[in-house]
Design a protein around this motif. Structure first.
Motif, mmCIF file in Angstrom:
data_model
loop_
_atom_site.group_PDB
_atom_site.id
_atom_site.type_symbol
_atom_site.label_atom_id
_atom_site.label_comp_id
_atom_site.label_asym_id
_atom_site.label_seq_id
_atom_site.Cartn_x
_atom_site.Cartn_y
_atom_site.Cartn_z
ATOM 1 N N GLU A 1 25.334 11.444 29.066
ATOM 2 C CA GLU A 1 24.503 11.341 30.265
ATOM 3 C C GLU A 1 23.951 9.918 30.339
ATOM 4 O O GLU A 1 24.256 9.086 29.499
ATOM 5 N N LYS A 2 23.162 9.626 31.362
ATOM 6 C CA LYS A 2 22.825 8.230 31.668
ATOM 7 C C LYS A 2 22.067 7.538 30.537
ATOM 8 O O LYS A 2 22.182 6.321 30.365
ATOM 9 N N ARG A 3 21.294 8.262 29.729
ATOM 10 C CA ARG A 3 20.531 7.621 28.655
ATOM 11 C C ARG A 3 21.448 7.050 27.577
ATOM 12 O O ARG A 3 21.100 6.097 26.899
ATOM 13 N N ILE B 1 24.288 5.577 28.278
ATOM 14 C CA ILE B 1 24.703 4.292 28.848
ATOM 15 C C ILE B 1 23.576 3.269 28.728
ATOM 16 O O ILE B 1 23.795 2.113 28.358
ATOM 17 N N GLU B 2 22.360 3.698 29.052
ATOM 18 C CA GLU B 2 21.212 2.794 28.984
ATOM 19 C C GLU B 2 20.955 2.324 27.564
ATOM 20 O O GLU B 2 20.621 1.157 27.324
ATOM 21 N N ASN B 3 21.127 3.219 26.594
ATOM 22 C CA ASN B 3 20.919 2.843 25.193
ATOM 23 C C ASN B 3 21.950 1.826 24.718
ATOM 24 O O ASN B 3 21.718 1.096 23.748
ATOM 25 N N ASN B 4 23.101 1.774 25.397
ATOM 26 C CA ASN B 4 24.132 0.778 25.092
ATOM 27 C C ASN B 4 23.978 -0.476 25.943
ATOM 28 O O ASN B 4 24.881 -1.316 25.992
ATOM 29 N N HIS B 5 22.823 -0.584 26.637
ATOM 30 C CA HIS B 5 22.485 -1.770 27.449
ATOM 31 C C HIS B 5 23.517 -2.019 28.553
ATOM 32 O O HIS B 5 23.900 -3.154 28.831
ATOM 33 N N LEU B 6 23.954 -0.928 29.181
ATOM 34 C CA LEU B 6 24.889 -1.015 30.295
ATOM 35 C C LEU B 6 24.277 -0.363 31.529
ATOM 36 O O LEU B 6 23.349 0.446 31.421
ATOM 37 N N ARG B 7 24.811 -0.698 32.689
ATOM 38 C CA ARG B 7 24.332 -0.092 33.933
ATOM 39 C C ARG B 7 24.851 1.336 34.037
ATOM 40 O O ARG B 7 25.966 1.651 33.600
ATOM 41 N N GLU B 8 24.040 2.180 34.648
ATOM 42 C CA GLU B 8 24.443 3.569 34.822
ATOM 43 C C GLU B 8 25.696 3.659 35.681
ATOM 44 O O GLU B 8 25.835 2.960 36.684
#
Length: 311
Positions: A215-217, A219-226
């Motif tokens: 889920e989106k978190r 992606i965010e934890n990998n420092h990428l845009r959703e």
């Protein structure tokens, strides 16, 4: 007149012993030759493959640390998670497990989720939970099952909204932990993966692994845009006849959540068209996927034997 019956076996062993004594020098030479050839052959094999340098020497040098590390493990204090499921809902999970045991696999459906509570560090979260794992290693034990968990509302656990908990053996113990560390080190998308103490309805289990889900978190934890997270079906030629046309190119995670997001769905259609073009031979692999990153992923997955990530 009685003749004493001769002891045939005694005579045979006596004659054999006499023969061996006479031939002991020859037997000794044969045994010594065999031993010498064996040692030389083993030494040659070890030297040629550098087994000593690559394997035996590191093991011998680090082996003395094992005792200390083992003793230290008893003082480890992993995060404690307590899950409580109402009896009727637990019976629903148990019934699903019995179905899986009968057919040899676990089939999922949206109706499989049940409500539960999850307590951690004095805070209680409302969650949905279900069984996970297609293969029986996840649920063949009477009590120690693998679960998928969704935290409700705006809350998270360890920064994760969706995650799985399972016995470490289902992910080859420490291999999966090392695998995600290597993915992060190599600049690839990785999952948060750790070990916790789990109690379900008052029953304390051995150490469990907790694994972040998609889920989106993540992606965010990998420092990428959703953006869309999807699974690609790259080989329609594996399916016979008209069945090829029924195999979709990609399967999107959380489609319902994003179906009204025009920008999100635009990216979904782009991914779908490119994957389908690759499947039909209209685009080369390098025009659809990042070849360097895919190469790293394949190599690391092979190194830690984590091929389930490629399925």
């Amino acid at each position: 007149m009685l003749l004493k019956k001769s002891n045939t076996n005694h005579t045979f062993f006596k004659n054999t012993l006499i023969l061996l004594k006479k031939k002991r020098v020859l037997v000794g030479i044969v045994l010594f030759t065999f031993y010498t050839v064996l040692i030389l052959g083993l030494g040659y094999a070890l030297k040629r493959n550098d087994i000593y340098g690559l394997f035996l020497k590191p093991v011998l040098l680090k082996n003395y640390h094992m005792v200390g590390s083992y003793l230290k493990s008893f003082s480890a204090s992993p995060e404690k998670v307590v899950i409580n499921i109402k009896h009727k809902d637990y019976l629903k999970l148990a019934y699903k497990r019995q179905e899986a045991l009968k057919i040899g696999r676990l089939n999922y459906s949206p109706e499989d989720w049940v409500a539960a509570t999850l307590a951690h560090r004095g805070e209680t979260h409302k969650v949905d939970i279900r069984l996970k794992g297609m293969l029986n290693e996840h649920w063949k034990d009477k009590y120690e099952w693998s679960f998928k968990v969704k935290v409700k509302g705006g809350e998270t656990l360890f920064g994760m909204k969706r995650f799985a908990i399972q016995r470490p053996r289902t992910r080859l113990f420490m291999n999966e932990w090392y695998g995600h560390k290597l993915l992060k080190y190599s600049g690839l998308i990785y999952l948060r993966y750790d070990f916790i103490d789990v109690t379900v309805n008052g029953r304390n289990f051995p150490v469990y692994a907790i694994e972040e889900n998609f889920e989106k978190r993540l992606i965010e934890n990998n420092h990428l845009r959703e953006g869309p997270i999807f699974m690609a079906y790259l080989a329609p030629f594996l399916f016979p006849g008209d069945l090829k046309s029924n195999i979709k190119a990609i399967d999107i995670y959380q489609t319902t959540k994003y179906s009204r997001n025009l920008e999100f769905m635009k990216l979904v259609r782009m991914a779908e068209s490119r994957v389908e073009a690759y499947r039909q031979g209209d685009l080369p692999f390098s025009k659809v996927f990042d070849v360097n990153k895919m190469g790293k992923l394949l190599a690391l997955s092979d190194m830690v034997q984590s091929r389930h990530a490629l399925h």
